[in-house]
Scaffold this active site. Structure first.
Site, PDB file in Angstrom:
ATOM      1  N   ARG A  33     -13.575 -37.456 -14.386  1.00  0.00           N
ATOM      2  CA  ARG A  33     -12.382 -37.242 -14.786  1.00  0.00           C
ATOM      3  C   ARG A  33     -11.370 -37.103 -13.454  1.00  0.00           C
ATOM      4  O   ARG A  33     -11.842 -37.233 -12.327  1.00  0.00           O
ATOM      5  CB  ARG A  33     -12.298 -35.442 -14.971  1.00  0.00           C
ATOM      6  CG  ARG A  33     -13.326 -35.001 -16.111  1.00  0.00           C
ATOM      7  CD  ARG A  33     -13.603 -33.648 -16.221  1.00  0.00           C
ATOM      8  NE  ARG A  33     -14.526 -33.275 -17.298  1.00  0.00           N
ATOM      9  CZ  ARG A  33     -15.823 -33.129 -17.021  1.00  0.00           C
ATOM     10  NH1 ARG A  33     -16.384 -33.280 -15.804  1.00  0.00           N
ATOM     11  NH2 ARG A  33     -16.584 -32.713 -18.291  1.00  0.00           N
ATOM     12  N   LYS A  58     -15.631 -28.967 -13.957  1.00  0.00           N
ATOM     13  CA  LYS A  58     -15.159 -28.293 -15.002  1.00  0.00           C
ATOM     14  C   LYS A  58     -15.850 -27.165 -15.790  1.00  0.00           C
ATOM     15  O   LYS A  58     -15.689 -26.192 -15.746  1.00  0.00           O
ATOM     16  CB  LYS A  58     -14.626 -29.323 -16.159  1.00  0.00           C
ATOM     17  CG  LYS A  58     -13.820 -28.639 -17.351  1.00  0.00           C
ATOM     18  CD  LYS A  58     -13.190 -29.786 -18.299  1.00  0.00           C
ATOM     19  CE  LYS A  58     -12.808 -28.926 -19.464  1.00  0.00           C
ATOM     20  NZ  LYS A  58     -12.340 -30.243 -20.530  1.00  0.00           N
ATOM     21  N   HIS A 133      -7.209 -40.054 -18.768  1.00  0.00           N
ATOM     22  CA  HIS A 133      -8.482 -39.613 -19.551  1.00  0.00           C
ATOM     23  C   HIS A 133      -8.907 -40.405 -20.698  1.00  0.00           C
ATOM     24  O   HIS A 133     -10.153 -40.447 -20.979  1.00  0.00           O
ATOM     25  CB  HIS A 133      -8.193 -38.141 -19.926  1.00  0.00           C
ATOM     26  CG  HIS A 133      -9.337 -37.118 -20.423  1.00  0.00           C
ATOM     27  ND1 HIS A 133     -10.261 -36.799 -19.516  1.00  0.00           N
ATOM     28  CD2 HIS A 133      -9.924 -36.821 -21.449  1.00  0.00           C
ATOM     29  CE1 HIS A 133     -11.232 -36.236 -20.034  1.00  0.00           C
ATOM     30  NE2 HIS A 133     -10.827 -36.331 -21.410  1.00  0.00           N
ATOM     31  N   ARG A 136     -12.285 -42.258 -20.105  1.00  0.00           N
ATOM     32  CA  ARG A 136     -13.258 -41.655 -20.259  1.00  0.00           C
ATOM     33  C   ARG A 136     -13.878 -41.641 -21.771  1.00  0.00           C
ATOM     34  O   ARG A 136     -14.944 -41.829 -22.386  1.00  0.00           O
ATOM     35  CB  ARG A 136     -13.527 -40.211 -19.778  1.00  0.00           C
ATOM     36  CG  ARG A 136     -13.972 -39.592 -18.581  1.00  0.00           C
ATOM     37  CD  ARG A 136     -13.660 -38.133 -18.482  1.00  0.00           C
ATOM     38  NE  ARG A 136     -14.517 -37.210 -18.822  1.00  0.00           N
ATOM     39  CZ  ARG A 136     -15.507 -36.877 -18.227  1.00  0.00           C
ATOM     40  NH1 ARG A 136     -16.205 -37.466 -17.412  1.00  0.00           N
ATOM     41  NH2 ARG A 136     -16.296 -35.863 -18.955  1.00  0.00           N
ATOM     42  N   HIS A 167     -21.029 -33.102 -18.969  1.00  0.00           N
ATOM     43  CA  HIS A 167     -20.916 -32.180 -20.226  1.00  0.00           C
ATOM     44  C   HIS A 167     -21.872 -30.908 -19.965  1.00  0.00           C
ATOM     45  O   HIS A 167     -22.970 -31.399 -19.623  1.00  0.00           O
ATOM     46  CB  HIS A 167     -20.696 -32.609 -21.483  1.00  0.00           C
ATOM     47  CG  HIS A 167     -19.669 -33.654 -21.734  1.00  0.00           C
ATOM     48  ND1 HIS A 167     -19.583 -34.494 -22.659  1.00  0.00           N
ATOM     49  CD2 HIS A 167     -18.311 -33.416 -21.306  1.00  0.00           C
ATOM     50  CE1 HIS A 167     -18.282 -34.966 -22.832  1.00  0.00           C
ATOM     51  NE2 HIS A 167     -17.461 -34.221 -21.582  1.00  0.00           N
ATOM     52  N   TYR A 176     -15.496 -35.663 -28.331  1.00  0.00           N
ATOM     53  CA  TYR A 176     -14.938 -37.098 -27.891  1.00  0.00           C
ATOM     54  C   TYR A 176     -15.189 -38.154 -28.885  1.00  0.00           C
ATOM     55  O   TYR A 176     -14.252 -38.982 -29.289  1.00  0.00           O
ATOM     56  CB  TYR A 176     -15.701 -37.790 -26.607  1.00  0.00           C
ATOM     57  CG  TYR A 176     -15.280 -37.195 -25.319  1.00  0.00           C
ATOM     58  CD1 TYR A 176     -15.067 -35.806 -24.962  1.00  0.00           C
ATOM     59  CD2 TYR A 176     -14.924 -38.297 -24.283  1.00  0.00           C
ATOM     60  CE1 TYR A 176     -14.632 -35.514 -23.733  1.00  0.00           C
ATOM     61  CE2 TYR A 176     -14.552 -37.931 -22.959  1.00  0.00           C
ATOM     62  CZ  TYR A 176     -14.404 -36.692 -22.803  1.00  0.00           C
ATOM     63  OH  TYR A 176     -14.155 -36.224 -21.532  1.00  0.00           O
TER      64      TYR A 176
END
Length: 199
Positions: A33, A58, A133, A136, A167, A176
């Site tokens: 990220r 995150k 982004h 990713r 994640h 995603y």
């Protein structure tokens, strides 16, 4: 990517161009990220083991991101370059602004929009514009697509992909994948084959 990297010459400061170019190459090679990359400190770059330590991300996780040898060389060259800005007192950031402070997230988004425009990366619509982004997202989709193309069971890759991307659980990774037309087409074909074999 070539057009995007070439576009970094649009910035007035040569050092800022080098910083942005190195940062984009790192994002491309690791699929981190942008927020994770700009929060890296010099100490988070483990040259000997060829990894980046991404801390308190995150989801409040810490993980190691393996680097290709070329990325280790590029980051080492970036840190050892001549003419870099003097670090602002207390700044340990890996990537520095022109005044020696940590790069700012909003400034990076603005810089990327300028790069995308210079590189003539066209938006698909008014609401679907190129974003940092996307690197990713594309990586996640291509990883699963490769599983389908190889004839393997791509679901087996989800746990690894989820861990690599940082994640909390595979459900975040599935999000995603849900909006990828290429993936949905392959899933549809596989379902049709399955139904055909069953009948």
């Amino acid at each position: 990517m070539t057009a995007l990297l070439d576009a970094t010459n649009v910035f007035r400061s040569e050092d800022y161009s080098v910083t942005i170019r190195t940062l984009i190459m790192l994002l491309y090679s690791t699929r981190m990220r942008i927020g994770e990359a700009i929060m890296l400190d010099v100490e988070d770059f483990d040259i000997a083991n060829g990894v980046l330590i991404v801390r308190n991300t995150k989801f409040d996780k810490t993980r190691e991101v393996p680097l290709h040898r070329s990325s280790v060389v590029a980051l080492s060259a970036y840190l050892g370059r001549d003419g870099q800005p003097k670090r602002h007192r207390g700044t340990r950031a890996l990537f520095l602004s022109t005044v020696g402070t940590r790069l700012d997230y909003n400034c990076m988004q603005k810089a990327f929009r300028r790069l995308a425009e210079t590189a003539r990366l066209m938006p698909r619509s008014s609401s679907c514009r190129p974003r940092l982004h996307d690197l990713r997202h594309t990586f996640a989709v291509e990883t699963i697509l490769d599983g389908y193309r190889d004839g393997n069971e791509p679901g087996n890759r989800i746990a690894l992909l989820s861990t690599y991307l940082g994640h909390v659980d595979p459900a975040s990774t599935y999000w995603y994948l849900s909006a990828a037309p290429e993936l949905m087409a392959l899933v549809g074909r596989r379902l049709e084959q399955s139904l055909g074999e069953a009948s």
